[in-house]
Design an enzyme around this catalytic site. Structure first.
Site, PDB file in Angstrom:
ATOM      1  N   ARG A   1     -53.738  92.227 -28.140  1.00 52.62           N
ATOM      2  CA  ARG A   1     -55.143  91.994 -28.233  1.00 52.62           C
ATOM      3  C   ARG A   1     -55.613  91.254 -26.874  1.00 52.62           C
ATOM      4  O   ARG A   1     -54.970  90.271 -26.337  1.00 52.62           O
ATOM      5  CB  ARG A   1     -55.417  91.020 -29.266  1.00 52.62           C
ATOM      6  CG  ARG A   1     -55.763  91.723 -30.761  1.00 52.62           C
ATOM      7  CD  ARG A   1     -56.784  92.968 -30.524  1.00 52.62           C
ATOM      8  NE  ARG A   1     -56.946  93.535 -31.962  1.00 52.62           N
ATOM      9  CZ  ARG A   1     -56.310  94.565 -32.113  1.00 52.62           C
ATOM     10  NH1 ARG A   1     -55.708  95.244 -31.385  1.00 52.62           N
ATOM     11  NH2 ARG A   1     -56.500  95.215 -33.434  1.00 52.62           N
TER      12      ARG A   1
ATOM     13  N   HIS B   1     -56.065 100.476 -24.423  1.00 50.01           N
ATOM     14  CA  HIS B   1     -55.986 100.321 -25.789  1.00 50.01           C
ATOM     15  C   HIS B   1     -55.276 101.456 -26.419  1.00 50.01           C
ATOM     16  O   HIS B   1     -55.943 102.072 -27.376  1.00 50.01           O
ATOM     17  CB  HIS B   1     -57.206  99.590 -26.317  1.00 50.01           C
ATOM     18  CG  HIS B   1     -57.063  98.989 -27.539  1.00 50.01           C
ATOM     19  ND1 HIS B   1     -57.602  97.903 -28.122  1.00 50.01           N
ATOM     20  CD2 HIS B   1     -55.826  99.042 -28.505  1.00 50.01           C
ATOM     21  CE1 HIS B   1     -56.924  97.310 -28.944  1.00 50.01           C
ATOM     22  NE2 HIS B   1     -55.770  98.053 -29.170  1.00 50.01           N
ATOM     23  N   ILE B   2     -54.216 102.119 -26.128  1.00 46.63           N
ATOM     24  CA  ILE B   2     -53.708 103.289 -26.714  1.00 46.63           C
ATOM     25  C   ILE B   2     -52.318 102.976 -27.214  1.00 46.63           C
ATOM     26  O   ILE B   2     -51.464 103.780 -27.432  1.00 46.63           O
ATOM     27  CB  ILE B   2     -53.332 104.436 -25.607  1.00 46.63           C
ATOM     28  CG1 ILE B   2     -52.666 103.784 -24.319  1.00 46.63           C
ATOM     29  CG2 ILE B   2     -54.762 104.871 -25.203  1.00 46.63           C
ATOM     30  CD1 ILE B   2     -52.149 105.005 -23.448  1.00 46.63           C
ATOM     31  N   GLY B   3     -52.040 101.708 -27.493  1.00 50.34           N
ATOM     32  CA  GLY B   3     -50.750 101.110 -28.247  1.00 50.34           C
ATOM     33  C   GLY B   3     -50.193 102.009 -29.174  1.00 50.34           C
ATOM     34  O   GLY B   3     -49.175 102.562 -29.362  1.00 50.34           O
TER      35      GLY B   3
ATOM     36  N   GLU C   1     -62.941  94.048 -23.683  1.00 48.20           N
ATOM     37  CA  GLU C   1     -62.699  95.691 -23.315  1.00 48.20           C
ATOM     38  C   GLU C   1     -63.961  96.353 -24.272  1.00 48.20           C
ATOM     39  O   GLU C   1     -64.438  96.023 -25.219  1.00 48.20           O
ATOM     40  CB  GLU C   1     -61.160  96.019 -23.918  1.00 48.20           C
ATOM     41  CG  GLU C   1     -61.007  95.874 -25.271  1.00 48.20           C
ATOM     42  CD  GLU C   1     -59.660  96.433 -25.643  1.00 48.20           C
ATOM     43  OE1 GLU C   1     -58.830  95.480 -24.979  1.00 48.20           O
ATOM     44  OE2 GLU C   1     -59.483  96.740 -26.543  1.00 48.20           O
TER      45      GLU C   1
ATOM     46  N   ILE D   1     -43.668  94.601 -35.135  1.00 52.48           N
ATOM     47  CA  ILE D   1     -43.846  95.217 -33.694  1.00 52.48           C
ATOM     48  C   ILE D   1     -42.815  94.560 -32.953  1.00 52.48           C
ATOM     49  O   ILE D   1     -42.239  95.222 -32.050  1.00 52.48           O
ATOM     50  CB  ILE D   1     -45.299  95.368 -33.261  1.00 52.48           C
ATOM     51  CG1 ILE D   1     -46.108  96.054 -34.231  1.00 52.48           C
ATOM     52  CG2 ILE D   1     -45.236  96.103 -32.048  1.00 52.48           C
ATOM     53  CD1 ILE D   1     -47.492  96.171 -33.923  1.00 52.48           C
TER      54      ILE D   1
ATOM     55  N   ARG E   1     -44.184  82.091 -34.595  1.00 51.38           N
ATOM     56  CA  ARG E   1     -44.503  80.587 -35.402  1.00 51.38           C
ATOM     57  C   ARG E   1     -43.264  80.287 -36.289  1.00 51.38           C
ATOM     58  O   ARG E   1     -43.071  78.894 -36.393  1.00 51.38           O
ATOM     59  CB  ARG E   1     -45.686  81.161 -36.396  1.00 51.38           C
ATOM     60  CG  ARG E   1     -47.014  80.943 -35.791  1.00 51.38           C
ATOM     61  CD  ARG E   1     -47.942  81.284 -36.732  1.00 51.38           C
ATOM     62  NE  ARG E   1     -47.809  82.693 -37.287  1.00 51.38           N
ATOM     63  CZ  ARG E   1     -48.631  83.462 -37.746  1.00 51.38           C
ATOM     64  NH1 ARG E   1     -49.655  82.996 -38.211  1.00 51.38           N
ATOM     65  NH2 ARG E   1     -47.976  84.570 -38.381  1.00 51.38           N
TER      66      ARG E   1
HETATM   67  C1  DGY Z   1     -54.217  97.944 -34.218  1.00 51.28           C
HETATM   68  O1  DGY Z   1     -53.758  98.544 -35.101  1.00 51.28           O
HETATM   69  O2  DGY Z   1     -54.253  96.648 -34.387  1.00 51.28           O
HETATM   70  C2  DGY Z   1     -54.159  98.490 -32.790  1.00 51.28           C
HETATM   71  O3  DGY Z   1     -54.699  97.696 -31.927  1.00 51.28           O
HETATM   72  C3  DGY Z   1     -55.481  99.729 -32.830  1.00 51.28           C
HETATM   73  O4  DGY Z   1     -55.269 100.618 -32.145  1.00 51.28           O
END
Ligand code: DGY
Length: 326
Positions: free
Chosen positions: A240, A287-289, A269, A159, A179
């Protein structure tokens, strides 16, 4: 006819996910989407062979001790801090996640937060909706530029790399900390320079967090780290809750230690610290990533495929504890 394995789906999923699971398993699903508390989850799982679960379900030793038949916990998420992997292995439960399918959507959301925080979109929209917009002003809602700025990414997995790729169109300088350093050809392709965490905090105009949550990354960004950032910097957290000390961040946003933040995730959350709500210089999302129709549906299907593979004698494609013996 062979008896089908029994699976619990703990939250609402898509019809095609249930149809696929139903071809291989006897399915009980929680389409009402009310999260189960720990006791209800254990009750529902005591006669199940598999669970398709979410980050709202805690899969730990206490639960697993009450679910003797369970063979697989298939998380609908790439993050798996809700699952105690050691406990799964000890109870002979395969644990899986959904890597890959959500990289681009999650990167898009990190960029949404960057652009919105830089251009003060939440403030601007609130102003318009409140009927306060009476005319044009040269100095109205002045923001900062994203283009040509320095983007600092902490956590350069799939990501993080997708976020970096998008920076090219904005002609940004990309620095990263991870890391382990990426291979030279990947760094070249991303035009990303490896720096120490302190160098990144000192140089970046946008600090984007993309590392997984673990005891090692708990409060990775706290008061000391916020003080190392530029007063003009913007912090983005779409990974997170818990990697940022929210109390320290609120102090930093109030006191001008940093300029702004864009947040999709929070400690505890959905009960976020109410002080966030009063701040103008923070963009907030629930939390809509990964939440696009295509991506959430692909995540649910990936989890279902992992569960079915485990329950039909195969190796799930996204196994997190390969040391586990069934
Ligand atoms: C993940 O895949 O870890 C996301 O945070 C879930 O929405």
């Amino acid at each position: 006819m062979a008896v089908k394995p029994k699976v619990l789906v703990t939250r609402e999923v898509f019809d095609e996910t249930l149809a696929y699971l139903g071809r291989h398993c006897e399915v009980e699903s929680n389409q009402k989407d009310v999260p189960f508390d720990a006791d209800t989850l254990a009750q529902r799982l005591k006669d199940k062979d598999g669970v398709v679960c979410c980050l709202t379900d805690r899969i730990d030793g206490q639960l697993l001790a009450r679910c003797p038949r369970l063979k697989v916990a298939a998380n609908i998420a790439v993050g798996f801090n809700n699952i105690d992997l050691a406990a799964c292995t000890a109870h002979h439960v395969l644990a899986t996640n959904t890597p890959g399918v959500l990289d681009d959507s999650t990167a898009d959301l990190a960029w949404t937060l960057m652009l919105a925080a830089a251009r003060r979109l939440t403030e601007a929209e609130t102003y318009v909706r409140a009927g306060q917009w009476k005319g044009w002003h040269l100095k109205q809602l002045l923001g900062v530029d994203v283009h040509h700025a320095t983007l600092g990414i902490i956590g350069m997995g799939r990501i993080g790399q997708a976020i970096a790729r998008r920076a090219e169109g904005f002609e940004m300088r990309v620095i990263y900390h991870n890391r382990s350093r990426l291979a030279a050809d990947i760094e070249q392709r991303l035009k990303a320079t490896y720096v120490s965490k302190d160098e990144l905090l000192a140089q970046a105009d946008f600090v984007v967090l993309q590392m997984p949550y673990s005891p090692q990354t708990h409060h990775l960004i706290g008061e000391a780290e916020l003080k190392k950032m530029k007063p003009s910097a913007i912090l983005i957290n779409s990974t997170r809750g818990g990697v940022v000390d929210d109390t320290a961040l609120i102090r930093a946003l109030k006191g001008g230690t940093i300029r702004a933040a864009g947040l999709d995730v929070f400690e505890s959350e959905p009960r976020l610290n109410p002080e966030f709500l009063a701040l103008k210089n923070v963009v907030l999302a629930p939390h809509i990533g990964s939440s696009t129709e295509a991506t959430r549906s692909a995540m649910a299907m990936t989890a279902a495929q992992n569960a079915v593979a485990a329950l039909t004698g195969g190796t799930p494609p996204n196994l997190l504890n390969p040391e586990c013996k069934l």
